[in-house]
Design an enzyme around this catalytic site. Structure first.
Site, mmCIF file in Angstrom:
data_model
loop_
_atom_site.group_PDB
_atom_site.id
_atom_site.type_symbol
_atom_site.label_atom_id
_atom_site.label_comp_id
_atom_site.label_asym_id
_atom_site.label_seq_id
_atom_site.Cartn_x
_atom_site.Cartn_y
_atom_site.Cartn_z
ATOM 1 C CB CYS A 195 12.867 -8.394 -5.464
ATOM 2 S SG CYS A 195 14.044 -7.053 -5.186
ATOM 3 C CE1 TYR A 196 19.531 -11.511 -1.248
ATOM 4 C CE2 TYR A 196 18.031 -13.287 -0.623
ATOM 5 C CZ TYR A 196 19.300 -12.738 -0.650
ATOM 6 O OH TYR A 196 20.345 -13.438 -0.099
ATOM 7 N N GLY B 187 14.006 -9.165 -0.361
ATOM 8 C CA GLY B 187 14.690 -9.048 0.923
ATOM 9 C C GLY B 187 15.708 -7.934 0.847
ATOM 10 C CE LYS C 192 -9.818 -5.758 12.094
ATOM 11 N NZ LYS C 192 -9.568 -5.965 13.526
ATOM 12 C CG ASP D 145 -10.126 -9.071 15.036
ATOM 13 O OD1 ASP D 145 -10.600 -8.862 13.914
ATOM 14 O OD2 ASP D 145 -9.093 -8.526 15.458
ATOM 15 C CD GLU E 223 5.786 -7.788 -3.898
ATOM 16 O OE1 GLU E 223 5.882 -8.240 -5.060
ATOM 17 O OE2 GLU E 223 6.770 -7.501 -3.196
ATOM 18 C CG HIS F 57 8.991 -5.582 -5.236
ATOM 19 N ND1 HIS F 57 9.125 -6.492 -4.205
ATOM 20 C CD2 HIS F 57 10.166 -4.932 -5.306
ATOM 21 C CE1 HIS F 57 10.325 -6.381 -3.675
ATOM 22 N NE2 HIS F 57 10.982 -5.451 -4.323
#
Ligand code: XMP
Length: 515
Positions: A77-78, A50, A370, A222, A166, A164
């Protein structure tokens, strides 16, 4: 698995990476109470990064109760710092901020870093750092600016990293996440497209029962995948409507009419309304007016179709109660993550539906990103041409003709667009490009020489863009030889075009579409 969003752009990325590890994940805002989080019965929780400092006034804190619930937690992280602070560790400013690729030294592998190298590069973005781990935690790694860069308390199944994992730039990021999920939290990698289909089919059946349901099929990914799922769940109770406004690209209506129906067996009603749309668009060149006219006509045609379906069903004593909508997870998160009765969104991919619909919504893609929708589509056997289709605007080619939308101009654009698409696919570039609008400048002419004669033709613009989410975009650096083939073919094969140009503008300042 829950991702608690502390307000950075990373929460969605974390949720995606967790799903790449075949574990289902959902995002909740940090304002959710611990009770609300636990009510979702999570198997594990990740606290995201964050933008705040844990010391800033009003900085989001973590309720220490969360760590007593027996649910495995990982802070990133945060989230890592907030966790350290909540459990009695020490967080302070070291004076050495770290941004970007950072060297990390592993001092103990533990669960999180097992099998990863003693020295590795990880993506950092922090000013504060954990100076001392909370009691009971083992320090796993350090960096120049973070005396405690990773820690864990295996007995309580609490874990954290300053970096991070990710982000792809973190060398062993996905491994660290998987260690937490599989080894730390004991989760199994069983969230697969096949399981998603099975779960959704069951949920759709429970929601719809034996009522009738309709779906507006735009031809995009979609609505096609949503329809295919509902079809699998309730079969003939579903009727799909495709409004053929005459503004689709070459072969697209046929793809829906033939290939999609063959693959899924849906009841499909196609309303061929090209003349109606062209008549309404005659003489119009203003982009906003075009959009409004197409949107308005679309609604009218869809309402007619809907009325017919309701009347026919009524004649058999049936009730049409549900409307299928292809809402995706990012839309849900961006509109506050609310659950329950959703509003029909104005930026709908078939051009906006009426506000006063009395249907309940069926939104089988509400939990999916997606790429997951595409995977589910493949699982359901939806044709690859539809599943891998790039975004295409609801108003179609109507907003890719600068000038009047006439049958003649549409035909020119369709031929040029088909060539560009064919060559990009042949060159294997579809995966690199977010989308490539082909735009006809019908209001512009320039002098050329084709064959032996002077010509006075129209330019075509190629607008290949790379993007994550269409909010921002950069122009794609296509290989010159591919551009050359596209240019040669278009000017040879489409007589009305004597110039092919390349749009090299990012977004902002240019939008992706020209109108
Ligand atoms: P812009 O031109 O705003 O486009 O940069 C961003 C993305 O949205 C698509 N787009 C639309 N999609 N209805 C849609 O369903 C629309 O009216 C519409 N206008 C733009 C565009 O193709 C790009 O992916």
């Amino acid at each position: 698995m829950l991702v608690v969003d502390f307000g950075a752009q990373y929460a969605q990325l974390i949720a995606r990476r967790v799903r790449e590890a075949k574990v289902y994940s959902e995002i909740v805002p940090h304002t959710a109470t611990v009770d609300e989080m636990l009510a979702k019965d999570p198997a594990a929780i990740i606290l995201s990064g964050g933008p705040s400092s844990v010391y800033a006034e009003g900085a989001p804190a973590v309720d220490p109760k969360l760590f007593d619930a027996g649910v495995p937690v990982m802070g990133i992280c945060y989230g890592f710092q907030a966790m350290a602070q909540a459990l009695g560790g020490d967080v302070a400013r070291t004076g050495l901020s770290e941004f970007g690729g950072t060297d990390v030294d592993v001092c103990a592998a533990g669960v999180l870093l097992a099998g990863t190298p003693a020295h590795q590069t990880a993506w950092m973005s922090h000013g504060d750092a954990v100076q001392a781990a909370p009691p009971g935690f083992e320090v796993l790694a350090t960096s120049a600016g973070a005396p405690v860069a990773a820690f864990e308390d295996r007995a309580r199944r609490l874990y954290g990293v300053q970096w991070h994992p990710e982000v792809k730039h973190s060398e062993h990021g996905q491994t660290v996440l998987e260690h937490f999920l599989y080894d730390g939290a004991g989760l199994a990698p069983d969230w697969t497209p096949g399981n998603v289909v099975a779960e959704q089919v069951e949920a759709i059946r429970a929601q719809i029962g034996d009522a009738r349901v309709i779906c507006a099929l735009s031809g995009g990914v979609d609505s096609a995948v949503a329809a295919a799922l509902v079809q699998k769940a309730v079969g003939d109770q579903l009727t799909c409507v495709h409004v053929d406004h005459g503004l689709m690209r070459a072969g697209e209506v046929e793809q829906i009419e033939r290939d999609f129906v063959a693959a899924t067996g849906v009841n499909l009603v196609i309303r061929h309304e090209k003349e109606r749309f062209l008549a309404a668009l005659a003489g119009v060149t203003d982009p906003e007016q075009k959009r409004k006219i197409i949107g308005r006509e679309f609604i009218r045609v869809f309402e007619d179709a809907q009325r017919d379906i309701v009347a026919e069903a009524g004649a058999h004593g049936e009730e049409v109660k549900f409307l299928v909508q292809g809402t995706l997870y990012p839309d849900v998160v961006e509109s506050g993550g609310g659950e329950g009765a959703a509003n029909i969104k104005s930026h709908h991919n078939v051009g906006g539906l009426p506000d006063d619909l009395t249907f309940s919504l069926v939104e089988p893609l509400r939990t999916l990103f997606k790429d997951e929708v595409r995977a589910v589509g493949r699982e359901l056997g939806v044709p690859e041409e539809i599943v891998s289709r790039q975004p295409f605007p609801g108003p179609g080619l109507g907003i890719r003709i600068v000038g009047e939308v006439t049958e003649h101009n549409l035909e020119i654009l369709r031929r040029a667009d088909a060539i560009a698409r064919e060559e990009l696919t042949r060159a294997g570039l579809d995966g690199e490009i977010w989308q490539c609008p082909v735009v006809l400048l019908a209001d512009v002419r320039s002098v050329g020489v084709q064959g032996d004669g002077r010509t006075y033709g129209h330019p075509i613009v190629l607008r290949p863009v790379s993007s994550e989410d269409a909010m921002t975009a950069d122009w794609t650096r296509l290989p010159y030889d591919v551009l050359s083939v596209i240019s040669t073919r278009i000017t040879n094969e489409v007589r009305e075009i004597n110039r092919v140009t390349l749009d090299v503008t990012s977004k902002p300042p240019g939008t992706i579409e020209w109108e």
